[in-house]
Motif scaffolding. Sequence first.
Motif, PDB file in Angstrom:
ATOM      1  N   LYS A 270      11.678   3.149 -37.079  1.00 32.54           N
ATOM      2  CA  LYS A 270      11.338   2.280 -38.340  1.00 32.54           C
ATOM      3  C   LYS A 270      12.002   1.090 -38.242  1.00 32.54           C
ATOM      4  N   ILE A 271      11.454  -0.049 -38.818  1.00 25.97           N
ATOM      5  CA  ILE A 271      11.915  -1.466 -38.758  1.00 25.97           C
ATOM      6  C   ILE A 271      11.665  -1.949 -40.154  1.00 25.97           C
ATOM      7  N   VAL A 272      12.484  -2.982 -40.517  1.00 26.31           N
ATOM      8  CA  VAL A 272      12.464  -3.598 -41.952  1.00 26.31           C
ATOM      9  C   VAL A 272      11.793  -4.947 -41.750  1.00 26.31           C
ATOM     10  N   LYS A 273      10.711  -5.047 -42.523  1.00 23.95           N
ATOM     11  CA  LYS A 273       9.893  -6.431 -42.550  1.00 23.95           C
ATOM     12  C   LYS A 273      10.962  -7.357 -43.523  1.00 23.95           C
ATOM     13  N   HIS A 274      10.509  -8.801 -43.587  1.00 22.45           N
ATOM     14  CA  HIS A 274      10.889  -9.782 -44.512  1.00 22.45           C
ATOM     15  C   HIS A 274      11.080  -9.461 -45.748  1.00 22.45           C
TER      16      HIS A 274
ATOM     17  N   ALA B 115      10.000  -4.228 -46.938  1.00 21.36           N
ATOM     18  CA  ALA B 115       9.120  -2.876 -46.607  1.00 21.36           C
ATOM     19  C   ALA B 115       9.672  -2.369 -45.123  1.00 21.36           C
ATOM     20  N   ILE B 116       9.398  -0.885 -45.018  1.00 21.35           N
ATOM     21  CA  ILE B 116       9.841  -0.245 -43.797  1.00 21.35           C
ATOM     22  C   ILE B 116       8.547   0.291 -43.383  1.00 21.35           C
ATOM     23  N   VAL B 117       8.392  -0.132 -41.852  1.00 18.64           N
ATOM     24  CA  VAL B 117       7.356  -0.074 -40.996  1.00 18.64           C
ATOM     25  C   VAL B 117       7.705   0.609 -39.654  1.00 18.64           C
ATOM     26  N   ASP B 118       6.750   1.163 -39.194  1.00 15.06           N
ATOM     27  CA  ASP B 118       6.715   1.710 -37.736  1.00 15.06           C
ATOM     28  C   ASP B 118       6.740   0.442 -36.783  1.00 15.06           C
ATOM     29  N   PHE B 119       7.531   0.521 -35.842  1.00 15.74           N
ATOM     30  CA  PHE B 119       7.605  -0.488 -34.663  1.00 15.74           C
ATOM     31  C   PHE B 119       6.519  -0.521 -34.093  1.00 15.74           C
ATOM     32  N   ASN B 120       5.625  -1.636 -33.867  1.00 13.03           N
ATOM     33  CA  ASN B 120       4.306  -1.530 -33.164  1.00 13.03           C
ATOM     34  C   ASN B 120       4.199  -2.461 -31.920  1.00 13.03           C
ATOM     35  N   ARG B 121       4.723  -1.728 -30.719  1.00  9.45           N
ATOM     36  CA  ARG B 121       5.073  -2.355 -29.272  1.00  9.45           C
ATOM     37  C   ARG B 121       3.594  -3.167 -29.290  1.00  9.45           C
ATOM     38  N   ALA B 122       2.498  -2.619 -29.449  1.00 13.02           N
ATOM     39  CA  ALA B 122       1.089  -3.202 -28.879  1.00 13.02           C
ATOM     40  C   ALA B 122       1.008  -4.674 -29.693  1.00 13.02           C
TER      41      ALA B 122
ATOM     42  N   ASP C  75      17.101  -2.436 -27.175  1.00 12.92           N
ATOM     43  CA  ASP C  75      18.097  -2.866 -28.509  1.00 12.92           C
ATOM     44  C   ASP C  75      17.536  -2.315 -29.799  1.00 12.92           C
ATOM     45  N   ILE C  76      16.460  -1.814 -29.735  1.00  9.43           N
ATOM     46  CA  ILE C  76      15.690  -1.491 -30.966  1.00  9.43           C
ATOM     47  C   ILE C  76      16.459   0.045 -31.526  1.00  9.43           C
ATOM     48  N   HIS C  77      16.765   0.113 -32.872  1.00  8.42           N
ATOM     49  CA  HIS C  77      17.149   1.140 -33.514  1.00  8.42           C
ATOM     50  C   HIS C  77      16.426   1.157 -34.881  1.00  8.42           C
ATOM     51  N   ASP C  78      16.518   2.148 -35.628  1.00  9.92           N
ATOM     52  CA  ASP C  78      16.157   2.504 -36.851  1.00  9.92           C
ATOM     53  C   ASP C  78      16.752   1.583 -38.006  1.00  9.92           C
ATOM     54  N   GLY C  79      16.066   0.726 -38.861  1.00 11.11           N
ATOM     55  CA  GLY C  79      16.586   0.049 -39.487  1.00 11.11           C
ATOM     56  C   GLY C  79      16.641  -1.585 -39.213  1.00 11.11           C
ATOM     57  N   ILE C  80      16.431  -1.688 -37.950  1.00 12.68           N
ATOM     58  CA  ILE C  80      16.363  -3.040 -37.297  1.00 12.68           C
ATOM     59  C   ILE C  80      15.467  -3.960 -37.862  1.00 12.68           C
ATOM     60  N   SER C  81      15.770  -5.123 -38.254  1.00 14.24           N
ATOM     61  CA  SER C  81      14.809  -6.174 -38.782  1.00 14.24           C
ATOM     62  C   SER C  81      13.929  -6.675 -37.982  1.00 14.24           C
ATOM     63  N   THR C  82      12.738  -6.837 -38.481  1.00 14.32           N
ATOM     64  CA  THR C  82      11.717  -7.806 -37.728  1.00 14.32           C
ATOM     65  C   THR C  82      12.174  -9.091 -37.530  1.00 14.32           C
ATOM     66  N   LYS C  83      13.163  -9.807 -38.349  1.00 16.25           N
ATOM     67  CA  LYS C  83      13.840 -11.002 -38.029  1.00 16.25           C
ATOM     68  C   LYS C  83      14.413 -11.066 -36.786  1.00 16.25           C
ATOM     69  N   HIS C  84      15.183  -9.838 -36.475  1.00 11.30           N
ATOM     70  CA  HIS C  84      16.160  -9.772 -35.369  1.00 11.30           C
ATOM     71  C   HIS C  84      15.478  -9.595 -34.261  1.00 11.30           C
ATOM     72  N   ILE C  85      14.250  -8.811 -34.297  1.00 10.61           N
ATOM     73  CA  ILE C  85      13.427  -8.676 -33.201  1.00 10.61           C
ATOM     74  C   ILE C  85      12.756  -9.850 -32.851  1.00 10.61           C
ATOM     75  N   PHE C  86      12.131 -10.599 -33.632  1.00 11.92           N
ATOM     76  CA  PHE C  86      11.695 -12.049 -33.398  1.00 11.92           C
ATOM     77  C   PHE C  86      12.659 -12.973 -32.795  1.00 11.92           C
ATOM     78  N   LYS C  87      13.920 -12.923 -33.191  1.00  7.04           N
ATOM     79  CA  LYS C  87      14.930 -13.896 -32.798  1.00  7.04           C
ATOM     80  C   LYS C  87      15.261 -13.489 -31.342  1.00  7.04           C
ATOM     81  N   THR C  88      15.119 -12.420 -31.156  1.00  9.56           N
ATOM     82  CA  THR C  88      15.586 -11.778 -29.485  1.00  9.56           C
ATOM     83  C   THR C  88      14.249 -12.364 -28.608  1.00  9.56           C
ATOM     84  N   ALA C  89      13.313 -11.883 -29.145  1.00  7.05           N
ATOM     85  CA  ALA C  89      11.856 -12.468 -28.387  1.00  7.05           C
ATOM     86  C   ALA C  89      11.776 -13.947 -28.125  1.00  7.05           C
ATOM     87  N   PHE C  90      12.263 -14.395 -29.073  1.00  5.30           N
ATOM     88  CA  PHE C  90      12.211 -16.113 -29.005  1.00  5.30           C
ATOM     89  C   PHE C  90      13.174 -16.288 -28.088  1.00  5.30           C
TER      90      PHE C  90
END
Length: 276
Positions: free
Chosen positions: A2-6, A9-16, A42-57
Amino acid sequence: MKIVKHSGAIVDFNRAKLKQSLLKSGAASAVVDDILQLIEKDIHDGISTKHIFKTAFRLLKKTSNSNAARYNLREAIRLLGPSGFFFEKFIARLFTSEHYETKVNLILRGKCVSHEIDVLVKNNNGIAMVECKFHVGKDVATDVKVPMYILSRFNDLKEAKHEIFSRSDTISKCWIVTNNRFTSDAVDFAKCSGLNLLSWDYPKTDNLKTKISNRQLYPITCLTTLTLSEKEKLLILDIILVREIVNNSNDLERIGLSPNRIKNVMKEALELCRLM
């Protein structure tokens, strides 16, 4: 997972979905797979989409500045704020690329009252007013009250003659453009009322995101080799699009960049506009 959007909202991590967005940046499949593996470690329950985006960038930037710039497009549009004035200029550039004549920020007298119009555009099909609704917050949607209000302004203006592109022009169409999205009620009302809408993801096949990508209309705020302060200086000089420094690198000298910095910025700009 589960990840947290801006929005919270809590949603499933969507790898695709993440993979697709990375591929759209222009990165090679092997690079995307490597980035996904590092992110998934690096992903864990509760991680934010913002953190994922920054890491990817950050990981994309290590391999290609221009790919990172494409990946960061929506944030780059947001950086045209906070007032929205530069967003209006950007939208005027977009219509210019589609062979419209454009004017920005005019005050026109309607049948009843005067109105300040963000952008006016003209082609063979007539003249349209374009109202830009800029949002700094990523999850703010333009709701039905906006097209209702703009429709009333449009109706007042189309009843009068105006000095815009000639001495006696009439306005026959109306656009509403936002950097975020419209609510479903806003879309339904606009369709019913004959208003044209353009947002980050609407319409489905010719939206703001696809128009920018297909025409290489990247805002100057995309560039990762410029600081925020340098981007602001270029905007003040009316340099809105990356392609405008491709055609005239002297503007980079005007804001104080060294020859070596200019070389790096130009390399990213040329790659971003696919001119290399």
